[in-house]
Design a protein around this motif. Structure first.
Motif, short mmCIF file in Angstrom:
data_model
loop_
_atom_site.label_atom_id
_atom_site.label_comp_id
_atom_site.label_asym_id
_atom_site.label_seq_id
_atom_site.Cartn_x
_atom_site.Cartn_y
_atom_site.Cartn_z
N VAL A 1 30.04 17.95 -24.48
CA VAL A 1 30.20 17.10 -23.30
C VAL A 1 30.63 15.70 -23.72
O VAL A 1 31.52 15.09 -23.08
CB VAL A 1 28.89 17.05 -22.50
CG1 VAL A 1 29.00 16.06 -21.34
CG2 VAL A 1 28.53 18.43 -21.97
N HIS B 1 37.29 21.33 -17.38
CA HIS B 1 36.13 22.09 -17.85
C HIS B 1 36.29 23.57 -17.52
O HIS B 1 36.00 24.44 -18.35
CB HIS B 1 34.85 21.55 -17.21
CG HIS B 1 34.66 20.08 -17.35
ND1 HIS B 1 33.78 19.35 -16.58
CD2 HIS B 1 35.25 19.17 -18.20
CE1 HIS B 1 33.84 18.07 -16.93
NE2 HIS B 1 34.73 17.95 -17.90
N PRO C 1 30.10 25.09 -25.93
CA PRO C 1 30.02 24.59 -24.55
C PRO C 1 28.58 24.34 -24.12
O PRO C 1 27.67 25.07 -24.49
CB PRO C 1 30.65 25.71 -23.73
CG PRO C 1 31.56 26.41 -24.69
CD PRO C 1 30.86 26.34 -26.02
N GLY D 1 28.20 21.89 -14.67
CA GLY D 1 29.27 20.90 -14.69
C GLY D 1 28.77 19.49 -14.87
O GLY D 1 27.57 19.21 -14.84
N LEU E 1 34.42 15.62 -24.51
CA LEU E 1 35.27 15.68 -23.32
C LEU E 1 35.13 14.42 -22.46
O LEU E 1 36.13 13.93 -21.91
CB LEU E 1 34.93 16.92 -22.50
CG LEU E 1 35.32 18.26 -23.13
CD1 LEU E 1 34.91 19.41 -22.23
CD2 LEU E 1 36.82 18.32 -23.40
N GLN F 1 38.68 16.24 -14.17
CA GLN F 1 37.58 16.50 -15.10
C GLN F 1 37.05 17.92 -14.88
O GLN F 1 37.01 18.73 -15.81
CB GLN F 1 36.46 15.48 -14.89
CG GLN F 1 36.88 14.04 -15.15
CD GLN F 1 35.71 13.08 -15.03
OE1 GLN F 1 34.73 13.17 -15.76
NE2 GLN F 1 35.80 12.14 -14.09
N TRP F 2 36.66 18.21 -13.65
CA TRP F 2 36.12 19.54 -13.36
C TRP F 2 37.14 20.65 -13.63
O TRP F 2 36.80 21.71 -14.15
CB TRP F 2 35.67 19.61 -11.90
CG TRP F 2 34.47 18.75 -11.60
CD1 TRP F 2 33.52 18.31 -12.48
CD2 TRP F 2 34.09 18.24 -10.32
NE1 TRP F 2 32.58 17.56 -11.82
CE2 TRP F 2 32.90 17.50 -10.50
CE3 TRP F 2 34.63 18.33 -9.04
CZ2 TRP F 2 32.24 16.87 -9.44
CZ3 TRP F 2 33.98 17.70 -7.98
CH2 TRP F 2 32.80 16.98 -8.19
#
Length: 610
Positions: A305, A505, A299, A530, A308, A501-502
């Motif tokens: 990133v 995550h 991560p 984020g 994703l 999206q958030w």
């Protein structure tokens, strides 16, 4: 991992919301013997008072609920387009988009009926018991946050010159309220008191009195005032004054209702979301698109990133081609393993700058002409003139969040709340719409109408085409996750197109990280740096897109940012605490231990519990 606060732990009850007053009022309901659903309804109405720039009584709310020992359900509080809201009506007015503000963009209000249906069917308290907190803050005032003050300041001229009924509520003394001062809304308090009076006058059982309040809203004095005011022309983002088409009959014909959630299994988890009238399945498609070696990715790294972000682009492109309420959505095919395996092969080492919807079940995708690549309308220089690969951009693009105000430049947003109680009831809700900056205040009622129709298209034949009686596709998307069939996690966030999206995550951070201090590290997952992609079709007026755009918090550090730029992402580095506004509660079915966490960004979201 650094955290701003501890993850709360207890056994009695936990609440997390985007405003500390709403969280505490919900907790007060739990302390008085109410259950999670009673508490959620109380918090939902309080949010309408203390965050009026983020939601209101005439807005909407999707709810994912898990009654103890019962099945997970979705409660749809999204009202449909009015009977008069036809494509022909809008195009006859010379419009090619639904305006972002004004009565013409108003759908049937959905939040009030949904909250009362939740209270009637799953709560235990009376309507006066849960509504009294909101009545108090409307009558005696709430402390104005910096964000609320800034929003009112941004639309001050509009209120003063055009929306004068809004100025009467939100510009006391003719000036925007200063942060920390107390703002009252006596007209809203009077509306709720009258609804309570008509409810109590009906007599009978708790359920009968709640239904009487629902009728007073849909068929009585509220519907009459809403319909009369909607018919008055008001200035909107088109630069013209338009009357709305919402009528009393539209309100009378609709009521909130329940449906089964859409679910997806991933690594022992089952995630439950609202259907494709929301953007909820985008979350599930992103899970389905994860590669088999995803667990090996670290991560916060550029590779993590990038993986994703590219998956989000594919899922969101499918949203824009296939989701909506105006046509059948091939949801089973969109979540099919074979379909997602083929889609996954599109993710390479370099950032895509195309809209690439898929062909589920062999169907041909159709994007709206306004964003269709290769068409004159699909080339929007204003939206596409972002910095080239490797060039840093400044500021924060807000293409994926609602923009309101006289010129469409003022951002709207959303609220969220989660509750879990000692009996194991769990609920997640994402109220939004009916913002103070969306429409003029109805003076007899103390609140404005919403603008959710702006999320539809005035192009025939699309799943999200404006259609009377059909729900506009919304970005609102609460989440509930299960382990071994037991609800264990409720979560969500404001943020328009960024919500799924958030939320993803956050979920991945919780699901992949070993337990901390005996429980899930909810706060660590909330606090983690984020990001989001704006390489999508904005759901809000003026419906732009920014190919390859990616915004990250500065806490990622230069190595990760440089790695993303090398992969072709057009990176904007935002502030250190600007991405995500998560709320979450959790429960361990084996021990009964409850957990909660809330977002520190914006300094107003809080969790509370014991």
């Amino acid at each position: 991992m650094f955290t701003t606060r501890p993850t709360l732990q207890g056994t009695f009850g936990m609440v997390s919301s985007t405003h500390w007053i709403a969280s505490q009022c919900a907790m007060a309901v739990l302390e008085e013997g109410g259950n999670a659903f009673d508490a959620a309804v109380a918090a939902g109405f309080v949010l309408q008072v203390v965050e009026p720039h983020l939601n209101g009584p005439a807005g909407e709310v999707p709810v994912v609920l898990a009654p103890a020992g019962g099945p997970v359900r979705v409660l749809c509080g999204q009202g449909p387009a009015p009977a008069g809201a036809t494509v022909e009506h809008f195009t006859t007015l010379g419009l090619d988009h639904v305006p972002g503000t004004g009565p013409l963009a108003a759908a049937v209000p959905g939040a009030f009926d949904a909250w009362l249906l939740l209270l009637r069917d799953h709560g235990t308290r009376t309507l006066p018991e849960v509504l009294r907190y909101a009545v108090h803050y409307a009558e005696h005032g709430h402390p104005v946050t910096e964000a609320e003050a800034a929003t009112i300041g941004a639309v001050r001229e509009l209120f003063t010159t055009e929306w004068t009924t809004s100025a009467a509520v939100h510009l006391p003394g003719g000036r925007p309220p200063a942060p920390g001062t107390r703002l009252r809304n006596p007209a809203l308090a009077a509306t709720w008191r009258r609804l309570l009076a008509e409810s109590e006058a009906a007599g009978g059982s708790r359920e009968r009195r709640i239904d009487a309040a629902r009728r007073a809203w849909r068929e009585g004095f509220v519907a009459e005032a809403v319909a009369a005011f909607a018919a008055r022309p008001a200035l909107d983002t088109s630069g013209e004054r338009h009357a709305g088409v919402l009528t009393g009959d539209d309100l009378a014909r609709w009521s909130a209702g329940y449906e089964d959630p859409v679910t997806f299994d991933w690594h022992g988890w089952t995630v439950a979301k609202a259907g494709p009238w929301s953007q909820g399945p985008v979350f599930l498609q992103q899970l389905a698109l994860l590669p088999g070696d995803f667990d090996a990715l670290e991560p916060g790294t550029a590779e993590y990133v990038h993986t994703l972000a590219e998956g989000a682009k594919l899922a969101l492109a499918d949203r824009d081609a296939w989701y909506g309420d105006a046509a059948e959505v091939p949801l089973a095919d969109l979540l099919d393993p074979g379909y997602n395996a083929a889609r996954r092969r599109l993710v390479g080492d370099h950032a895509s700058r195309e809209l690439r919807p898929g062909s589920p079940g062999g169907r041909t995708p159709v994007l709206p002409a306004a964003v269709r690549p290769g068409t004159a309308r699909g080339r929007r220089p204003d939206a596409m003139s972002v910095a080239g690969a490797g060039e840093p951009t400044t500021g924060t693009p807000w293409a994926g969040q609602p923009r309101t105000g006289p010129d469409g430049a003022t951002r709207g947003d959303t609220c969220h709340l989660d509750v879990v109680d000692r009996w194991g009831n769990m609920v997640a809700a994402t109220p939004s719409g009916g913002w103070l900056q969306s429409n003029p205040v109805v003076p007899e009622l103390g609140f404005p109408l919403g603008t959710r129709l702006q999320m539809t298209w005035l192009e025939p034949g699309l799943p999200a085409t404006l259609t009377p009686g059909r729900r506009p596709r919304t970005t609102l998307t609460p989440s509930l996750a299960l382990r071994d069939g037991e609800p264990v996690l409720a979560f969500g966030t404001p943020g328009g197109d960024q919500q799924d999206q958030w939320s993803l995550h956050f979920f991945l951070a919780v699901a992949r990280r070993p337990a901390v201090r005996g429980g899930p590290d909810l706060q660590g997952a909330v606090d983690a740096p984020g990001w989001h992609t704006d390489s999508l079709v904005s759901s809000f007026h003026p419906r732009t897109w920014q190919p390859g755009a990616l915004t990250v918090e500065s806490r990622f550090g230069e190595p990760a940012v440089a790695g993303l730029r090398r992969r072709g992402h057009r990176v904007t580095v935002g502030g250190p605490w600007t991405e995500g506004r998560l709320c979450a509660v959790a429960r361990d079915p084996a021990t009964g231990t409850l957990y909660a966490a809330a977002n520190p960004r914006g300094m107003q979201g809080y969790a509370v519990g014991r």
